[in-house]
Design a protein around this motif. Structure first.
Motif, short mmCIF file in Angstrom:
data_model
loop_
_atom_site.label_atom_id
_atom_site.label_comp_id
_atom_site.label_asym_id
_atom_site.label_seq_id
_atom_site.Cartn_x
_atom_site.Cartn_y
_atom_site.Cartn_z
N VAL A 22 39.11 44.81 44.77
CA VAL A 22 40.36 44.95 44.00
C VAL A 22 41.23 43.71 44.21
O VAL A 22 41.79 43.15 43.25
CB VAL A 22 41.11 46.24 44.42
CG1 VAL A 22 42.53 46.24 43.86
CG2 VAL A 22 40.35 47.47 43.95
N CYS A 35 40.13 40.94 42.05
CA CYS A 35 39.77 41.30 40.67
C CYS A 35 40.51 40.47 39.62
O CYS A 35 41.72 40.27 39.70
CB CYS A 35 40.07 42.78 40.45
SG CYS A 35 39.64 43.31 38.78
N THR A 36 39.74 40.03 38.64
CA THR A 36 40.33 39.33 37.48
C THR A 36 39.78 39.93 36.18
O THR A 36 39.63 39.24 35.18
CB THR A 36 40.01 37.82 37.53
OG1 THR A 36 38.59 37.66 37.62
CG2 THR A 36 40.67 37.15 38.70
N ARG A 37 39.45 41.20 36.23
CA ARG A 37 38.81 41.82 35.07
C ARG A 37 39.72 41.92 33.85
O ARG A 37 39.24 42.05 32.74
CB ARG A 37 38.35 43.24 35.43
CG ARG A 37 37.11 43.30 36.25
CD ARG A 37 36.75 44.76 36.41
NE ARG A 37 35.87 44.94 37.53
CZ ARG A 37 35.58 46.13 38.04
NH1 ARG A 37 36.12 47.21 37.54
NH2 ARG A 37 34.75 46.23 39.05
N CYS A 38 41.02 41.99 34.10
CA CYS A 38 41.92 42.05 32.93
C CYS A 38 43.05 41.05 33.10
O CYS A 38 43.23 40.46 34.17
CB CYS A 38 42.44 43.47 32.70
SG CYS A 38 43.85 43.92 33.72
N LEU A 70 46.09 41.27 33.57
CA LEU A 70 47.18 41.53 34.52
C LEU A 70 47.01 40.72 35.81
O LEU A 70 47.95 40.54 36.56
CB LEU A 70 47.27 43.02 34.84
CG LEU A 70 47.61 43.93 33.65
CD1 LEU A 70 47.68 45.38 34.08
CD2 LEU A 70 48.91 43.50 33.00
N SER A 71 45.80 40.24 36.02
CA SER A 71 45.57 39.42 37.23
C SER A 71 46.38 38.13 37.16
O SER A 71 46.72 37.56 38.20
CB SER A 71 44.08 39.10 37.37
OG SER A 71 43.63 38.37 36.25
N ARG A 121 50.32 39.22 38.13
CA ARG A 121 50.67 39.98 39.34
C ARG A 121 51.05 39.04 40.48
O ARG A 121 50.60 37.88 40.52
CB ARG A 121 49.46 40.83 39.77
CG ARG A 121 48.34 39.99 40.37
CD ARG A 121 47.09 40.79 40.66
NE ARG A 121 46.03 39.95 41.20
CZ ARG A 121 44.73 40.15 40.98
NH1 ARG A 121 44.32 41.15 40.22
NH2 ARG A 121 43.84 39.36 41.52
N LEU A 167 46.35 51.84 37.63
CA LEU A 167 46.24 50.38 37.56
C LEU A 167 46.63 49.78 38.90
O LEU A 167 47.60 50.22 39.52
CB LEU A 167 47.18 49.81 36.51
CG LEU A 167 46.77 49.89 35.05
CD1 LEU A 167 47.77 49.12 34.21
CD2 LEU A 167 45.39 49.36 34.82
N LYS A 168 45.92 48.77 39.29
CA LYS A 168 46.19 48.13 40.59
C LYS A 168 47.09 46.91 40.46
O LYS A 168 47.45 46.30 41.47
CB LYS A 168 44.88 47.72 41.27
CG LYS A 168 43.84 48.82 41.35
CD LYS A 168 44.35 50.08 42.00
CE LYS A 168 43.25 51.10 42.19
NZ LYS A 168 43.78 52.45 42.42
N CYS A 169 47.41 46.51 39.24
CA CYS A 169 48.29 45.35 39.03
C CYS A 169 49.44 45.76 38.14
O CYS A 169 49.29 46.61 37.26
CB CYS A 169 47.54 44.19 38.38
SG CYS A 169 46.13 43.62 39.34
N GLU A 208 39.21 48.90 32.40
CA GLU A 208 38.66 48.00 33.42
C GLU A 208 39.02 48.46 34.83
O GLU A 208 38.24 48.27 35.77
CB GLU A 208 39.20 46.57 33.21
CG GLU A 208 38.66 45.87 31.98
CD GLU A 208 37.16 45.60 32.07
OE1 GLU A 208 36.58 45.71 33.17
OE2 GLU A 208 36.56 45.30 31.03
N CYS A 209 40.19 49.05 34.98
CA CYS A 209 40.69 49.35 36.32
C CYS A 209 40.30 50.74 36.82
O CYS A 209 40.19 50.95 38.04
CB CYS A 209 42.21 49.21 36.34
SG CYS A 209 42.84 48.69 37.94
N PHE A 217 37.92 51.62 39.80
CA PHE A 217 38.39 51.47 41.18
C PHE A 217 38.98 52.79 41.69
O PHE A 217 38.72 53.22 42.81
CB PHE A 217 39.44 50.36 41.28
CG PHE A 217 38.91 48.98 41.04
CD1 PHE A 217 37.75 48.55 41.66
CD2 PHE A 217 39.58 48.09 40.21
CE1 PHE A 217 37.25 47.26 41.46
CE2 PHE A 217 39.10 46.81 40.00
CZ PHE A 217 37.94 46.39 40.61
#
Ligand code: SF4
Length: 255
Positions: free
Chosen positions: A81, A84-87, A89-90, A93, A153-155, A170-171, A174
């Motif tokens: 996590v 992560c750069t899947r979306c 929001l990376s 953040r 969401l983590k971001c 994407e998130c 997790f």
């Protein structure tokens, strides 16, 4: 929990209690059935059907962590996590907000996404909303340290906008893996966005409250209530949130 202590917790939630007036009055609150103080806020009509068990269906279809997450243990998952750069929001953040709490917790609280303070501190539900969540948990006899708290969401979405579908898609794996590792006995989902994503529905929050949903292959009981940030903006709804918390406590006690 003593009625005095519960009164203190309800006061922290912003729910005051009736007290008797007149010569015979004591300073103690009048106990409602089941030793619950009666809130000053008028009881609102229930928005949904009564506490029906919801049969597993489309909205509660089992969901498992994606294969790429399914083998991760807690440290590996946290590491993935954080990197992560899947979306998109990376890119905006300050840091990821993985989740916090007791890894043996029986209660899992799930919210939507980090806000500004969470993004700064790297922990979910801090600041005023976090303090209210803590008070909500205490009202049903739980300390923050006893539960696990995470977001869909983590971001943080910029300007706290609602997440878009691609970001949640994407998130979510997790969170799915966190749930699989934690194996909670109950999930308390706060807010519309989290509830709609976990239950795969576009139903309004009012229609999802006061029901026992079932999450995932393990059929974890899932109860929905309002997000503390919403309750800060709409304190009149705290009365309904209190009903939801009591309901969740009952569901948990039923096992
Ligand atoms: S929101 Fe989730 S999927 Fe998007 S970058 Fe952050 S951790 Fe990755």
């Amino acid at each position: 929990m003593s009625s005095a202590l519960r009164k203190e917790y309800l006061a922290a939630l912003g729910l005051e209690t009736w007290t008797l007036r007149g010569p015979a009055a004591a300073s103690e609150p009048v106990a409602a059935p089941f030793d619950e103080p009666v809130p000053l806020v008028a009881a609102a009509p229930r928005e949904t059907a009564q506490r029906d068990e919801v049969a597993p269906g489309d909205a509660t279809a089992p969901r498992e962590a994606a294969p790429r997450e399914a083998a991760y243990d807690w440290p590996q998952l946290r590491e993935r996590v954080a990197a992560c750069t899947r979306c998109g929001l990376s890119a905006t953040r300050t840091q990821t907000v993985f989740g916090v709490g007791n890894l043996q917790a029986e209660w899992l609280v799930v919210g939507e996404a980090p806000g500004a303070e969470e993004d700064r501190q790297g922990e979910p539900f801090v600041g005023r909303a976090g303090q209210l969540l803590n008070a909500m948990l205490r009202a049903i006899g739980l300390k923050r340290e006893q539960v696990y708290i995470a977001n869909v969401l983590k971001c943080r979405p910029p300007q706290n906008r609602d997440p878009v579908a691609a970001e949640t898609m994407e998130c979510l794996p997790f969170l799915d893996r966190q749930i699989a590792l934690l194996r909670p006995k109950i999930m308390l989902v706060v807010g519309r966005i989290a509830a709609q994503n976990l239950l795969r529905t576009d139903a309004k929050l009012g229609a999802l409250r006061q029901q026992v949903h079932s999450f995932g292959a393990a059929g974890v009981p899932l109860v929905v209530t309002y997000h503390p940030a919403y309750l800060l903006r709409s304190p009149a709804e705290k009365r309904k949130a209190w009903e939801d918390l009591k309901f969740a406590r009952e569901v948990f006690a039923r096992g």
